[in-house]
Design a protein around this motif. Sequence first.
Motif, PDB file in Angstrom:
ATOM      1  N   ILE A  72     -21.134  12.895  46.775  1.00  0.00           N
ATOM      2  CA  ILE A  72     -20.687  12.033  45.677  1.00  0.00           C
ATOM      3  C   ILE A  72     -19.169  12.087  45.546  1.00  0.00           C
ATOM      4  CG2 ILE A  72     -20.689  11.777  43.154  1.00  0.00           C
ATOM      5  CD1 ILE A  72     -23.691  12.616  43.250  1.00  0.00           C
ATOM      6  N   GLU A  73     -18.611  13.281  45.608  1.00  0.00           N
ATOM      7  CA  GLU A  73     -17.149  13.418  45.504  1.00  0.00           C
ATOM      8  C   GLU A  73     -16.445  12.722  46.660  1.00  0.00           C
ATOM      9  OE1 GLU A  73     -15.604  14.485  42.813  1.00  0.00           O
ATOM     10  OE2 GLU A  73     -17.613  14.778  41.990  1.00  0.00           O
ATOM     11  N   LYS A  74     -16.961  12.890  47.870  1.00  0.00           N
ATOM     12  CA  LYS A  74     -16.359  12.233  49.037  1.00  0.00           C
ATOM     13  C   LYS A  74     -16.480  10.708  48.902  1.00  0.00           C
ATOM     14  CE  LYS A  74     -14.663  11.801  53.179  1.00  0.00           C
ATOM     15  NZ  LYS A  74     -13.236  11.917  53.410  1.00  0.00           N
ATOM     16  N   ALA A  75     -17.625  10.235  48.404  1.00  0.00           N
ATOM     17  CA  ALA A  75     -17.817   8.789  48.226  1.00  0.00           C
ATOM     18  C   ALA A  75     -16.827   8.232  47.212  1.00  0.00           C
ATOM     19  CB  ALA A  75     -19.248   8.502  47.790  1.00  0.00           C
ATOM     20  N   LYS A  76     -16.559   8.981  46.150  1.00  0.00           N
ATOM     21  CA  LYS A  76     -15.571   8.531  45.157  1.00  0.00           C
ATOM     22  C   LYS A  76     -14.201   8.375  45.810  1.00  0.00           C
ATOM     23  CE  LYS A  76     -17.632  10.588  41.007  1.00  0.00           C
ATOM     24  NZ  LYS A  76     -17.443  11.631  39.980  1.00  0.00           N
ATOM     25  N   GLN A  77     -13.844   9.317  46.680  1.00  0.00           N
ATOM     26  CA  GLN A  77     -12.561   9.226  47.383  1.00  0.00           C
ATOM     27  C   GLN A  77     -12.535   7.997  48.285  1.00  0.00           C
ATOM     28  OE1 GLN A  77     -12.306  12.929  49.503  1.00  0.00           O
ATOM     29  NE2 GLN A  77     -11.602  14.084  47.719  1.00  0.00           N
ATOM     30  N   LEU A  78     -13.639   7.765  48.998  1.00  0.00           N
ATOM     31  CA  LEU A  78     -13.710   6.606  49.884  1.00  0.00           C
ATOM     32  C   LEU A  78     -13.609   5.305  49.093  1.00  0.00           C
ATOM     33  CD1 LEU A  78     -16.502   7.800  52.329  1.00  0.00           C
ATOM     34  CD2 LEU A  78     -14.088   7.419  52.895  1.00  0.00           C
ATOM     35  N   MET A  79     -14.257   5.263  47.940  1.00  0.00           N
ATOM     36  CA  MET A  79     -14.175   4.060  47.097  1.00  0.00           C
ATOM     37  C   MET A  79     -12.745   3.837  46.627  1.00  0.00           C
ATOM     38  SD  MET A  79     -17.721   4.520  44.956  1.00  0.00           S
ATOM     39  CE  MET A  79     -17.445   3.177  43.800  1.00  0.00           C
ATOM     40  N   ALA A  80     -12.068   4.905  46.264  1.00  0.00           N
ATOM     41  CA  ALA A  80     -10.675   4.782  45.829  1.00  0.00           C
ATOM     42  C   ALA A  80      -9.788   4.277  46.968  1.00  0.00           C
ATOM     43  CB  ALA A  80     -10.167   6.121  45.314  1.00  0.00           C
ATOM     44  N   ASP A  81     -10.159   4.644  48.200  1.00  0.00           N
ATOM     45  CA  ASP A  81      -9.404   4.202  49.381  1.00  0.00           C
ATOM     46  C   ASP A  81      -9.840   2.820  49.861  1.00  0.00           C
ATOM     47  OD1 ASP A  81      -8.072   6.610  49.307  1.00  0.00           O
ATOM     48  OD2 ASP A  81      -9.301   7.548  50.863  1.00  0.00           O
TER      49      ASP A  81
ATOM     50  N   SER B  43     -14.376  -7.604  51.149  1.00  0.00           N
ATOM     51  CA  SER B  43     -15.633  -8.200  51.561  1.00  0.00           C
ATOM     52  C   SER B  43     -16.834  -7.309  51.271  1.00  0.00           C
ATOM     53  CB  SER B  43     -15.594  -8.555  53.049  1.00  0.00           C
ATOM     54  OG  SER B  43     -15.467  -7.369  53.813  1.00  0.00           O
ATOM     55  N   TYR B  44     -16.631  -6.022  51.141  1.00  0.00           N
ATOM     56  CA  TYR B  44     -17.744  -5.119  50.856  1.00  0.00           C
ATOM     57  C   TYR B  44     -17.570  -4.603  49.431  1.00  0.00           C
ATOM     58  CZ  TYR B  44     -21.710  -2.377  52.356  1.00  0.00           C
ATOM     59  OH  TYR B  44     -22.973  -1.883  52.509  1.00  0.00           O
ATOM     60  N   PRO B  45     -18.505  -4.934  48.548  1.00  0.00           N
ATOM     61  CA  PRO B  45     -18.341  -4.575  47.137  1.00  0.00           C
ATOM     62  C   PRO B  45     -18.450  -3.063  46.908  1.00  0.00           C
ATOM     63  CG  PRO B  45     -20.508  -5.493  47.508  1.00  0.00           C
ATOM     64  CD  PRO B  45     -19.753  -5.642  48.798  1.00  0.00           C
ATOM     65  N   ALA B  46     -17.810  -2.613  45.874  1.00  0.00           N
ATOM     66  CA  ALA B  46     -17.878  -1.202  45.501  1.00  0.00           C
ATOM     67  C   ALA B  46     -19.320  -0.859  45.129  1.00  0.00           C
ATOM     68  CB  ALA B  46     -16.944  -0.917  44.332  1.00  0.00           C
ATOM     69  N   PRO B  47     -19.845   0.232  45.662  1.00  0.00           N
ATOM     70  CA  PRO B  47     -21.243   0.599  45.412  1.00  0.00           C
ATOM     71  C   PRO B  47     -21.424   1.351  44.088  1.00  0.00           C
ATOM     72  CG  PRO B  47     -20.280   2.122  46.977  1.00  0.00           C
ATOM     73  CD  PRO B  47     -19.228   1.087  46.674  1.00  0.00           C
ATOM     74  N   ASN B  48     -20.990   0.722  43.011  1.00  0.00           N
ATOM     75  CA  ASN B  48     -21.060   1.375  41.701  1.00  0.00           C
ATOM     76  C   ASN B  48     -22.489   1.721  41.296  1.00  0.00           C
ATOM     77  OD1 ASN B  48     -18.248   1.330  41.217  1.00  0.00           O
ATOM     78  ND2 ASN B  48     -18.401  -0.836  40.723  1.00  0.00           N
TER      79      ASN B  48
ATOM     80  N   LEU C  94     -23.544   4.784  43.054  1.00  0.00           N
ATOM     81  CA  LEU C  94     -22.887   5.940  42.460  1.00  0.00           C
ATOM     82  C   LEU C  94     -23.657   6.405  41.227  1.00  0.00           C
ATOM     83  CD1 LEU C  94     -20.537   7.957  42.267  1.00  0.00           C
ATOM     84  CD2 LEU C  94     -19.256   6.192  41.035  1.00  0.00           C
ATOM     85  N   VAL C  95     -24.007   5.459  40.377  1.00  0.00           N
ATOM     86  CA  VAL C  95     -24.765   5.787  39.163  1.00  0.00           C
ATOM     87  C   VAL C  95     -26.115   6.399  39.530  1.00  0.00           C
ATOM     88  CG1 VAL C  95     -25.929   4.773  37.159  1.00  0.00           C
ATOM     89  CG2 VAL C  95     -23.593   4.094  37.726  1.00  0.00           C
ATOM     90  N   ASN C  96     -26.804   5.800  40.513  1.00  0.00           N
ATOM     91  CA  ASN C  96     -28.115   6.309  40.920  1.00  0.00           C
ATOM     92  C   ASN C  96     -28.033   7.720  41.483  1.00  0.00           C
ATOM     93  OD1 ASN C  96     -29.242   3.871  40.176  1.00  0.00           O
ATOM     94  ND2 ASN C  96     -29.384   3.083  42.257  1.00  0.00           N
ATOM     95  N   SER C  97     -27.049   7.973  42.314  1.00  0.00           N
ATOM     96  CA  SER C  97     -26.930   9.304  42.918  1.00  0.00           C
ATOM     97  C   SER C  97     -26.567  10.350  41.862  1.00  0.00           C
ATOM     98  CB  SER C  97     -25.916   9.303  44.063  1.00  0.00           C
ATOM     99  OG  SER C  97     -24.635   8.949  43.604  1.00  0.00           O
TER     100      SER C  97
ATOM    101  N   ASN D 177     -15.625   1.043  50.963  1.00  0.00           N
ATOM    102  CA  ASN D 177     -16.859   0.953  50.182  1.00  0.00           C
ATOM    103  C   ASN D 177     -18.119   1.075  51.032  1.00  0.00           C
ATOM    104  OD1 ASN D 177     -15.400   0.673  47.824  1.00  0.00           O
ATOM    105  ND2 ASN D 177     -15.350  -1.551  47.979  1.00  0.00           N
ATOM    106  N   LYS D 178     -18.050   0.610  52.251  1.00  0.00           N
ATOM    107  CA  LYS D 178     -19.238   0.671  53.113  1.00  0.00           C
ATOM    108  C   LYS D 178     -19.605   2.122  53.421  1.00  0.00           C
ATOM    109  CE  LYS D 178     -21.301  -1.592  57.060  1.00  0.00           C
ATOM    110  NZ  LYS D 178     -21.132  -2.620  58.077  1.00  0.00           N
ATOM    111  N   ARG D 179     -18.644   2.906  53.834  1.00  0.00           N
ATOM    112  CA  ARG D 179     -18.914   4.330  54.103  1.00  0.00           C
ATOM    113  C   ARG D 179     -19.305   5.047  52.817  1.00  0.00           C
ATOM    114  NH1 ARG D 179     -14.345   7.265  56.924  1.00  0.00           N
ATOM    115  NH2 ARG D 179     -15.808   8.976  56.704  1.00  0.00           N
ATOM    116  N   ALA D 180     -18.680   4.676  51.720  1.00  0.00           N
ATOM    117  CA  ALA D 180     -19.016   5.290  50.433  1.00  0.00           C
ATOM    118  C   ALA D 180     -20.471   5.021  50.079  1.00  0.00           C
ATOM    119  CB  ALA D 180     -18.096   4.758  49.339  1.00  0.00           C
ATOM    120  N   GLU D 181     -20.929   3.800  50.325  1.00  0.00           N
ATOM    121  CA  GLU D 181     -22.318   3.468  50.012  1.00  0.00           C
ATOM    122  C   GLU D 181     -23.286   4.321  50.829  1.00  0.00           C
ATOM    123  OE1 GLU D 181     -25.365  -0.287  49.579  1.00  0.00           O
ATOM    124  OE2 GLU D 181     -23.472  -0.615  50.612  1.00  0.00           O
ATOM    125  N   PHE D 182     -22.998   4.498  52.103  1.00  0.00           N
ATOM    126  CA  PHE D 182     -23.872   5.326  52.928  1.00  0.00           C
ATOM    127  C   PHE D 182     -23.895   6.771  52.437  1.00  0.00           C
ATOM    128  CE2 PHE D 182     -23.143   1.937  56.170  1.00  0.00           C
ATOM    129  CZ  PHE D 182     -24.448   1.512  56.244  1.00  0.00           C
TER     130      PHE D 182
END
Length: 118
Positions: free
Chosen positions: A62-71, A22-27, A30-33, A74-79
């Motif tokens: 950024i590294e932690k967000a990538k891990q969260l996205m892989a898991d 339900s929460y899309p990957a914040p790709n 990621l690119v912006n950051s 996506n919501k926590r990764a976006e933040f």
Amino acid sequence: MKHIASIAAAATALSLMVGCGSYPAPNDKLVNSQASLRAAQEVGAQTDSQGALHMRLAQEQIEKAKQLMADGDNKRAEFLLLRAEADAELAVALARQQSARNEAQQALEQLKALKGGR
């Protein structure tokens, strides 16, 4: 009865799919950051102690967000990516501020030299 069971199974499967995705990957975040972090590197933010700190924080986020996205979180990764972008942009601002201070100091020294040469 068989028809009702298959409808219930389909509804359960659909609700699981919607819940997981339900929460899309914040790709885009990621690119912006990552772009903001590159900009900080390009302006030399690492030469300022505070700039270097914020660059390191951005990289870690950024590294932690990538891990969260892989898991799939996506919501926590976006933040985290929003924080990373903010830290990288702060590093850019700090580098520019330091550069402006250096230029102002050089201008003052030139002015003093001109006044002393009269």
